[in-house]
Design a protein around this motif. Structure first.
Motif, PDB file in Angstrom:
ATOM      1  N   UNK A  98       0.800  -1.219   0.000  1.00  0.00           N
ATOM      2  CA  UNK A  98       0.000   0.000   0.000  1.00  0.00           C
ATOM      3  C   UNK A  98       0.836   1.274   0.000  1.00  0.00           C
ATOM      4  N   UNK A  99       2.158   1.150  -0.129  1.00  0.00           N
ATOM      5  CA  UNK A  99       3.004   2.344  -0.181  1.00  0.00           C
ATOM      6  C   UNK A  99       2.844   3.016  -1.549  1.00  0.00           C
ATOM      7  N   UNK A 100       3.098   4.340  -1.597  1.00  0.00           N
ATOM      8  CA  UNK A 100       3.103   5.013  -2.895  1.00  0.00           C
ATOM      9  C   UNK A 100       4.476   4.866  -3.537  1.00  0.00           C
ATOM     10  N   UNK A 101       4.585   5.303  -4.773  1.00  0.00           N
ATOM     11  CA  UNK A 101       5.847   5.143  -5.493  1.00  0.00           C
ATOM     12  C   UNK A 101       6.938   6.055  -4.942  1.00  0.00           C
ATOM     13  N   UNK A 102       6.551   7.148  -4.298  1.00  0.00           N
ATOM     14  CA  UNK A 102       7.549   8.025  -3.695  1.00  0.00           C
ATOM     15  C   UNK A 102       8.305   7.305  -2.584  1.00  0.00           C
ATOM     16  N   UNK A 103       7.585   6.495  -1.780  1.00  0.00           N
ATOM     17  CA  UNK A 103       8.238   5.750  -0.700  1.00  0.00           C
ATOM     18  C   UNK A 103       9.265   4.784  -1.266  1.00  0.00           C
ATOM     19  N   UNK A 104       8.862   4.049  -2.284  1.00  0.00           N
ATOM     20  CA  UNK A 104       9.795   3.125  -2.922  1.00  0.00           C
ATOM     21  C   UNK A 104      10.965   3.886  -3.534  1.00  0.00           C
ATOM     22  N   UNK A 105      10.677   5.040  -4.131  1.00  0.00           N
ATOM     23  CA  UNK A 105      11.723   5.820  -4.790  1.00  0.00           C
ATOM     24  C   UNK A 105      12.704   6.418  -3.793  1.00  0.00           C
ATOM     25  N   UNK A 106      12.236   6.708  -2.564  1.00  0.00           N
ATOM     26  CA  UNK A 106      13.158   7.184  -1.528  1.00  0.00           C
ATOM     27  C   UNK A 106      14.218   6.118  -1.263  1.00  0.00           C
ATOM     28  N   UNK A 127      14.716   8.955  -7.375  1.00  0.00           N
ATOM     29  CA  UNK A 127      13.809   9.589  -6.410  1.00  0.00           C
ATOM     30  C   UNK A 127      12.831  10.549  -7.089  1.00  0.00           C
ATOM     31  N   UNK A 128      13.356  11.456  -7.902  1.00  0.00           N
ATOM     32  CA  UNK A 128      12.500  12.465  -8.518  1.00  0.00           C
ATOM     33  C   UNK A 128      11.470  11.815  -9.435  1.00  0.00           C
ATOM     34  N   UNK A 129      11.841  10.704 -10.064  1.00  0.00           N
ATOM     35  CA  UNK A 129      10.885  10.013 -10.920  1.00  0.00           C
ATOM     36  C   UNK A 129       9.637   9.595 -10.168  1.00  0.00           C
ATOM     37  N   UNK A 130       9.812   9.029  -8.964  1.00  0.00           N
ATOM     38  CA  UNK A 130       8.659   8.615  -8.168  1.00  0.00           C
ATOM     39  C   UNK A 130       7.844   9.786  -7.667  1.00  0.00           C
ATOM     40  N   UNK A 131       8.517  10.857  -7.227  1.00  0.00           N
ATOM     41  CA  UNK A 131       7.812  12.034  -6.712  1.00  0.00           C
ATOM     42  C   UNK A 131       6.977  12.692  -7.805  1.00  0.00           C
ATOM     43  N   UNK A 132       7.574  12.881  -8.973  1.00  0.00           N
ATOM     44  CA  UNK A 132       6.853  13.534 -10.067  1.00  0.00           C
ATOM     45  C   UNK A 132       5.679  12.673 -10.525  1.00  0.00           C
ATOM     46  N   UNK A 133       5.872  11.336 -10.548  1.00  0.00           N
ATOM     47  CA  UNK A 133       4.755  10.484 -10.972  1.00  0.00           C
ATOM     48  C   UNK A 133       3.590  10.585  -9.990  1.00  0.00           C
ATOM     49  N   UNK A 134       3.871  10.575  -8.678  1.00  0.00           N
ATOM     50  CA  UNK A 134       2.790  10.664  -7.698  1.00  0.00           C
ATOM     51  C   UNK A 134       2.035  11.982  -7.798  1.00  0.00           C
ATOM     52  N   UNK A 175       1.920  14.007 -10.764  1.00  0.00           N
ATOM     53  CA  UNK A 175       1.356  14.257 -12.104  1.00  0.00           C
ATOM     54  C   UNK A 175       0.785  13.013 -12.765  1.00  0.00           C
ATOM     55  N   UNK A 176       1.092  11.834 -12.198  1.00  0.00           N
ATOM     56  CA  UNK A 176       0.703  10.551 -12.799  1.00  0.00           C
ATOM     57  C   UNK A 176       1.244  10.408 -14.226  1.00  0.00           C
ATOM     58  N   UNK A 177       2.432  10.959 -14.431  1.00  0.00           N
ATOM     59  CA  UNK A 177       3.078  10.886 -15.744  1.00  0.00           C
ATOM     60  C   UNK A 177       4.587  10.991 -15.563  1.00  0.00           C
ATOM     61  N   UNK A 178       5.314  10.293 -16.443  1.00  0.00           N
ATOM     62  CA  UNK A 178       6.778  10.367 -16.450  1.00  0.00           C
ATOM     63  C   UNK A 178       7.306  11.265 -17.558  1.00  0.00           C
ATOM     64  N   UNK A 179       6.413  11.937 -18.293  1.00  0.00           N
ATOM     65  CA  UNK A 179       6.851  12.630 -19.505  1.00  0.00           C
ATOM     66  C   UNK A 179       7.902  13.710 -19.226  1.00  0.00           C
ATOM     67  N   UNK A 180       7.739  14.454 -18.134  1.00  0.00           N
ATOM     68  CA  UNK A 180       8.721  15.501 -17.837  1.00  0.00           C
ATOM     69  C   UNK A 180      10.100  14.905 -17.566  1.00  0.00           C
ATOM     70  N   UNK A 181      10.143  13.664 -17.044  1.00  0.00           N
ATOM     71  CA  UNK A 181      11.442  13.008 -16.815  1.00  0.00           C
ATOM     72  C   UNK A 181      12.117  12.637 -18.124  1.00  0.00           C
ATOM     73  N   UNK A 182      11.330  12.298 -19.146  1.00  0.00           N
ATOM     74  CA  UNK A 182      11.916  11.987 -20.453  1.00  0.00           C
ATOM     75  C   UNK A 182      12.534  13.238 -21.072  1.00  0.00           C
ATOM     76  N   UNK A 183      11.845  14.381 -20.944  1.00  0.00           N
ATOM     77  CA  UNK A 183      12.409  15.634 -21.460  1.00  0.00           C
ATOM     78  C   UNK A 183      13.681  16.007 -20.706  1.00  0.00           C
TER      79      UNK A 183
END
Length: 432
Positions: A32-40, A385-392, A394-402
């Motif tokens: 039940x953790x969010x992706x930010x927790x895993x990304x930390x 880390x930032x990938x998980x935070x941004x996804x939680x 925006x629910x998107x990874x697109x800014x990470x690709x840019x």
């Protein structure tokens, strides 16, 4: 035997580390953790891996020896994997085991430590050494090829907790191989070559030209042995050198790319409707391409300088990011991207190691490579880390690709303008 031992240890340790993306969705759904927790946890793992490495390499080069350090690192790495088995009810325990225990231990069984030990067993600045760096680095990528699909199948068959136990046993089995990576004195450069006598017109000219050739080669070999006399001076010279700063900045971009893709690419592909098993296989394909790329670059650097190779490599990354971002996602595009990007995935490791050795010498190559690797891991922390935070958010990874695209362009510039003049020319004022 040292190359075989180093290859197996890198294959297992790096292969296990690269399975992180396979566990993201199963662990977050189970706990039940969010992706930010895993990304930390994933980000701190990368950070501690980088920051622990210079200290471990220092003790390996100056105190304990490479074999003992690698042995201790593999032991604690396996212990950390066993602790993860009991971490399902506590995110704090998961972060402690994955980030602190595994991250710190990873600094002792990774590329700079093992390559520095192996590099001592070959003549300095030789083709054999460059090829050995490429081959051993390639087997690190081979671990990614075999461990990702295995990890995915284990998650399905025995769940993620028991999967960590199995992986811990695999790493523990590599501990005895550290015996073959003990510290030995570094081999000197190869002796000077004698000119081809068919090019000489007469005996007198032969003697004159041969003497001049030997003198020139002896001077060259003297220049090759240009490492700083002490480790403190080597570190001071490195931090005062724009070349070392440029190399480290470029290497930090590599860390961002690798950690972002390793941690979030499988989840991103599943979010786009790609089957989880196929998502795991894309990472394996990246590893297979990286194995070929690392071996190939080991040979290529015998003919093209590492600076030019790194510039071309990051330019290829930028082009591939453009294609992947602007072409619609499908199974075909994912497979093509994985095959092509795999070739430039970890090819930076032998290139960066040789680049540093060519400029600063090999006496303290392990320490200087480890310091540069800190920059790599700072980038890796941000990528994971930032990938998980941004996804939680925006629910998107697109800014990470840019961001990945922009950083690839930055690294092209950094490596292109990095100097490649050996440090002794600046230190002694010698002109070619």
């Amino acid at each position: 035997m040292s190359c075989i031992a180093g290859s197996v240890i890198l294959c297992c340790s790096f292969g296990v580390r690269q399975t992180v993306g396979v566990f993201l969705i199963p662990i977050t759904k189970s706990t039940g953790w969010d992706r930010s927790t895993f990304s930390v946890a994933a980000g701190l793992f990368q950070l501690l891996w980088g920051f622990s490495q210079p200290f471990i390499v220092y003790f390996a080069e100056r105190k304990w020896g490479f074999g003992k350090c690698i042995c201790v690192a593999c032991t604690f790495f396996s212990i950390g994997l066993f602790i993860l088995y009991a971490s399902d009810r506590s995110s704090g325990l998961f972060i402690f085991a994955y980030a602190i225990v595994l991250g710190t231990a990873a600094g002792g069984n990774s590329f700079p430590v093992i390559l520095a030990s192996i590099g001592r067993r070959f003549p300095q600045n030789s083709k054999q050494q460059a090829v050995a760096f490429g081959l051993v680095s390639g087997f690190g990528s081979f671990g990614q090829v075999i461990f990702l699909p295995i990890a995915r199948e284990m998650v399905v068959a025995i769940q993620w907790k028991m999967s960590f136990v199995v992986l811990g046993c695999v790493v523990a089995a590599t501990i005895p191989l550290s015996y073959f990576l003990q510290t030995i004195p570094a081999k000197p450069p190869l002796p000077p070559t004698v000119v081809d006598q068919t090019e000489l017109l007469d005996d007198k000219k032969q003697d004159t030209v041969t003497d001049e050739k030997i003198t020139t080669d002896l001077e060259k070999n003297e220049k090759d042995n240009f490492s700083a006399p002490t480790i403190n001076e080597a570190i001071k010279e490195a931090f005062a050198s724009p070349t070392f700063i440029m190399i480290s900045l470029g290497f930090s971009v590599c860390g961002f790319h690798v950690a972002f893709l390793a941690t979030h690419l499988p989840a991103y592909l599943q979010d786009q409707g790609i089957d989880p098993s196929l998502a795991a296989w894309t990472m394996s394909i990246l590893g297979a391409g990286s194995m070929a790329g690392s071996i190939a670059t080991g040979y290529i650097t015998n003919y093209i300088s590492p600076r030019i190779c790194l510039t071309i490599l990051y330019l290829l990354r930028a082009i591939l990011f453009v294609i992947f971002v602007f072409v619609p996602i499908s199974l075909a595009t994912v497979m093509v991207f994985s095959c092509l990007f795999g070739f430039v995935w970890l090819s930076t490791v032998p290139l960066t190691t040789k680049f540093i050795g060519d400029v600063f010498g090999h006496r303290y190559l392990g320490t200087l490579s480890a310091i540069s690797f800190v920059g790599h891991q700072i980038g890796a922390f941000l990528g994971a880390y930032v990938g998980g935070v941004i996804f939680d958010k925006t629910h998107s990874y697109m800014s990470l690709w840019y961001t990945s695209l922009a950083l690839a362009v930055f690294s092209v510039v950094a490596n292109f303008f990095a100097g490649e003049e050996p440090i002794n020319l600046r230190r002694r004022g010698i002109k070619d």
